[in-house]
Enzyme design. Structure first.
Site, short mmCIF file in Angstrom:
data_model
loop_
_atom_site.label_atom_id
_atom_site.label_comp_id
_atom_site.label_asym_id
_atom_site.label_seq_id
_atom_site.Cartn_x
_atom_site.Cartn_y
_atom_site.Cartn_z
N ASP A 514 0.76 -1.25 0.00
CA ASP A 514 0.00 0.00 0.00
C ASP A 514 0.79 1.31 0.00
O ASP A 514 1.02 1.90 -1.03
CB ASP A 514 -0.99 0.02 1.17
CG ASP A 514 -1.99 -1.13 1.10
OD1 ASP A 514 -1.72 -2.10 0.37
OD2 ASP A 514 -3.03 -1.07 1.77
N GLU A 745 -2.88 -7.90 12.98
CA GLU A 745 -2.50 -7.67 11.58
C GLU A 745 -1.03 -7.27 11.45
O GLU A 745 -0.32 -7.69 10.55
CB GLU A 745 -3.40 -6.57 11.01
CG GLU A 745 -3.19 -6.25 9.54
CD GLU A 745 -4.05 -5.08 9.08
OE1 GLU A 745 -4.56 -4.32 9.93
OE2 GLU A 745 -4.23 -4.92 7.86
C1 6A9 Z 1 -10.81 -2.06 3.75
C2 6A9 Z 1 -12.25 -1.92 5.72
C3 6A9 Z 1 -14.41 -2.95 8.49
C4 6A9 Z 1 -4.13 -4.38 3.49
O1 6A9 Z 1 -5.03 -8.34 4.23
C5 6A9 Z 1 -5.73 -7.75 3.20
C6 6A9 Z 1 -5.01 -6.52 2.70
C7 6A9 Z 1 -3.62 -6.88 2.19
O2 6A9 Z 1 -3.73 -7.61 1.00
C8 6A9 Z 1 -2.77 -5.67 1.91
O3 6A9 Z 1 -1.48 -6.08 1.58
N1 6A9 Z 1 -4.96 -5.52 3.78
C9 6A9 Z 1 -2.72 -4.77 3.12
O4 6A9 Z 1 -1.93 -3.66 2.86
C10 6A9 Z 1 -6.31 -5.10 4.22
C11 6A9 Z 1 -7.04 -4.36 3.13
C12 6A9 Z 1 -8.43 -3.98 3.47
C13 6A9 Z 1 -9.05 -3.15 2.36
C14 6A9 Z 1 -10.50 -2.91 2.56
C15 6A9 Z 1 -12.13 -2.35 4.30
C16 6A9 Z 1 -13.37 -2.61 6.38
O5 6A9 Z 1 -13.35 -2.38 7.77
#
Ligand code: 6A9
Length: 778
Positions: A514, A745
């Site tokens: 990100d 996380e």
């Molecule tokens: C947001 C919010 C109730 C961000 O683990 C999933 C991803 C990874 O692939 C990525 O590398 N996460 C990491 O930088 C989370 C992404 C969530 C996006 C959607 C929704 C809902 O809250």
């Protein structure tokens, strides 16, 4: 839907499936395999939920009323704001057994799941759920009542029937019955030796994802009219949802058994039911738990140097990763460029309706499929149950479109959609995500070469790879063409915003990292080091798959590509910075940027302030001097020769506390970086700009382990760093779990404190492989 109609209807290419045989059509996924995985806890977004792997399933689930400061709250969908002290599967084998503990204030709930394939049961077998409610406050005399709501719901709208009450077996009640094409007629039974009060309500609605509200509204009306917390004991005509309220003093225990019989075999239903309830169920659950423990030991062979706390955390991590596997069905929404002429007001087009069987990063926050997360999940899962892994990877590869693209985030169906803020819904066909599935395929190929699999596993993996090959080839080509850079054999993550003035450093969500800083000014001149290394992994893996398939022509080509991408001279020319002894991205860049407040256009009469980026120096083409996870990619990819001084430099960066080292794991970005812990916008706190992430730490450990085993001058040093890093990671994750009840996380780089989404048992569960010292071996 059939693939034919899609081709004939002139759908845009972006929503046309790749014209190749589907992996899920392989016979290894039919028959017994498919049936054995039919029912499961495939609804990870609720605290406890069951469904079948079929688009319109019969669902079951649990709600309860939580009491906090004298107020009542309905618990159903996993929500962080419910503030459970802990929850998650402490054990789960991904197939027919799981045990979950949830602590809600003073109430401790244990939900156990067991599936049983009896001769007389119809398709998919039978299942049982045990719900135990206890007090967390051990010493006090608990006089509390618990209100449990167990429901069944038909997604397809089939009618459900309310049971007749008592059955022929003492203490056993028939809650509901019905019939479905897939499984024939079924019955839902409840047994409890403890006293309880019973109420129910029946609803007919297409909006099953609004179930919590339906129940709450019903209870609200009742509370106002009869002044009691009890369902109305009424039902809509031909309901497709039945909710059963069981109110009892704690401690309380109830067993629920679901049995299905094809017509004609009903005579033995009673035995089947008995074996899923009471003492028989107790015995079966105990046996399954023991089998889980034994398999965990066999599979991961964790050395005695780790204490029982660590093992408990390891089991909970694996258990919840497996117990969190979901099944989804629906259509992704694909973003259309503004120029394309569709109906006014629509900015998206629907992907074809598709199924996805996948693990999820986080049940409360991200209960859906994420492409690059999935590769990391499978590093664990293939070691536990290789057929579950192949099934999951197969589903993902079948989502590939005619261009060889796979959407990154899979939001399939109304339940999944209800969890996602609108700005994240649309998927962009220009954007990729790291092809981490190759990490798993590489392990599988390596396992075959090293004879780690049984003959039948080996056979299935080879068949799988043979069928997957066209898709993997198309996937590689998608990256190789759409994500290529200006110079030959260079790549960059396309889709960065090059006009925004709001971001300190325009993000690259597609990279998975990100807000990890890249060139300050996105352009076609960029070269991204991580993508180059992912491409190397992909090419190298394709070449070794070709070996196994005896396809030497394509294999040779991939071998050449892999050689080019691992050519040390070339790599150094393009990415190595002598002064820092580090590998960097390349692009149009200046370090002199900052966010500052400006007066914006007045909104109404109020002057508005906004945060905009100031660029204090003209950017130039250069290496982008941020030390962090991206700089370590050549190291992670083992591209640096063991005797090179550049290896020593990487070890310096890793072990230095003023760059990457902390006592809790390696930081994502060095303390010395100009963007270390900087916000990207007013609303965007640092994410991959400091905190510690498990997936990258795992890759780095894996490389340290490798360099500590090959001959070379830095071997001992690599070994020392490896040991220290491994101990730090384990100690910190275990400590956080003990203190907070969760896996997180990310972990804060200052104090090691868990951050971001909690109950994050996606790649954080790699801690199990770190405990087991299980890394890529080829
Ligand atoms: C947001 C919010 C109730 C961000 O683990 C999933 C991803 C990874 O692939 C990525 O590398 N996460 C990491 O930088 C989370 C992404 C969530 C996006 C959607 C929704 C809902 O809250």
């Amino acid at each position: 839907y059939s693939s034919n109609s899609v081709n004939k209807s002139m759908r845009p290419r972006v929503v046309t499936p790749l014209p190749a045989p589907k992996l899920m059509d392989l016979s290894m996924f039919e028959g017994e395999h498919k049936e054995s995985l039919y029912w499961g806890t495939y609804r990870p977004h609720v605290y406890f939920g069951i469904r079948a792997r079929t688009p319109q399933s019969l669902l079951a689930g649990l709600m309860w009323i939580g009491v906090k400061d004298g107020r009542y709250f309905m618990r159903h969908v996993c929500q962080d704001s419910d503030e459970l002290k802990t929850y998650g599967w402490t054990h789960h084998n991904g197939r027919d057994y799981g045990r979950q503990v949830l602590v809600d204030q003073n109430l401790k709930l244990t939900t156990s799941f067991l599936k049983s394939m009896e001769k007389e049961s119809s398709y998919g077998g039978d299942w049982a759920v045990r719900i135990e409610a206890q007090s967390e406050v051990l010493k006090e005399e608990m006089e509390d009542t618990v209100h449990l709501f167990f429901y069944v719901a038909e997604e397809g709208g089939n009618a459900l029937y309310l049971g007749s009450g008592r059955s022929d077996i003492p203490d056993v009640y028939i809650l509901a019955f019905g019939s479905r094409n897939d499984i024939g007629s079924w019955q839902l039974h409840l047994e409890s030796k403890d006293g309880f009060e019973f109420h129910y309500a029946g609803f007919k609605t297409n909006h099953i994802h609004n179930l919590s509200e339906l129940v709450q509204t019903n209870l609200g009306v009742q509370a106002r009219t009869v002044g009691r917390l009890q369902l109305s004991d009424t039902s809509d005509d031909a309901p497709n949802i039945l909710v059963f309220q069981i109110s009892a003093m704690i401690p309380f225990k109830a067993d629920i058994a679901f049995v299905s019989r094809s017509s004609g075999s009903s005579s033995r239903t009673e035995d089947g039911v008995r074996s899923l309830l009471g003492e028989s169920l107790t015995g079966r659950l105990e046996q399954k738990q023991k089998q889980f423990d034994d398999k965990f030991e066999r599979c991961f062979n964790i050395s005695d140097e780790l204490n029982s706390d660590a093992i408990t955390v390891g089991k909970a991590a694996l258990g919840n990763l497996l117990g969190g596997i979901g099944y989804f069905y629906g259509q992704s929404k694909i973003s259309l460029p503004p120029s394309s002429k569709r109906l006014p007001g629509t900015n998206y087009i629907s992907y074809w309706p598709a199924e996805l069987y996948t693990a999820v990063p986080s049940r409360p926050f991200f209960p859906r499929g994420f492409l690059w997360d999935e590769g990391f999940h499978q590093l664990l899962i293939w070691r536990w149950d290789v057929h579950i892994s192949l099934d999951i990877i197969g589903h993902w590869l079948d989502l590939m479109n005619a261009d060889g693209w796979i959407p990154r985030e899979q939001i399939l169906g109304a339940e999944a959609l209800s969890k996602v803020p609108s700005e994240f819904v649309l998927q962009h066909p220009t954007n990729g995500n790291p092809p981490t599935l190759f990490l798993v395929l590489r392990d599988l190929v390596c396992g075959i070469k090293k004879n780690k699999f049984t003959a039948s596993e080996k056979n299935d993996i080879s068949t799988f790879l043979r069928q997957a090959f066209v898709r993997l080839d198309a996937w590689f080509k998608w990256f190789n063409t759409t994500q290529s850079g200006k110079d030959a054999n260079t790549y960059y993550w396309h889709g960065r915003d090059n006009v925004t003035t709001r971001e300190l450093n325009p993000k690259s969500l597609s990279s998975g990292l990100d807000d990890y800083p890249r060139a300050s000014h996105p352009s076609e001149d960029e070269r991204h080091l991580d993508l180059r290394c992912w491409m190397h992994l992909a090419a190298d893996c394709m070449s070794s798959i070709s070996d196994i398939l005896d396809d030497s022509d394509i294999g040779k080509e991939y071998g050449l590509t892999a050689n080019l991408l691992s050519d040390f001279e070339l790599l150094n020319q393009m990415h190595f910075d002598q002064n820092n002894g580090a590998y960097f991205d390349y692009g149009n860049h200046t370090e002199k940027v900052r966010l500052s407040w400006r007066l914006a256009e007045a909104a109404g009469n109020h002057p508005n302030r906004e945060l905009v980026r100031e660029v204090l120096e003209k950017p130039v083409l250069r290496l982008v001097p941020h030390i962090g996870y991206v700089s370590l990619f050549p190291f992670m990819s083992r591209l640096i020769p063991p005797d090179s001084w550049m290896l020593e430099k990487q070890l310096d960066l890793i072990s230095n506390t003023s760059t990457l080292w902390t006592n809790f794991g390696l930081r994502s970005l060095a303390k010395t970086s100009s963007l270390y812990m900087q916000r990207n916008t007013e609303h965007d706190p640092p994410y991959w700009r400091g905190p510690i992430w498990m997936n990258m730490n795992y890759m780095i450990l894996s490389a340290l382990n490798y360099y500590s085993k090959v001959d070379g001058p830095y071997r001992d040093r690599a070994k020392t760093i490896y040991n220290d890093l491994r101990n730090n990671l384990i100690r910190n994750v275990v400590r956080n779990y003990k203190e907070t009840g969760y896996l997180w996380e990310q972990y804060d780089q200052k104090k090691g404190k868990g951050k971001g989404a909690r109950l994050f048992t996606g790649w954080t569960s790699l801690i199990v492989l770190i405990m087991a010292e299980a890394y890529a071996e080829c």
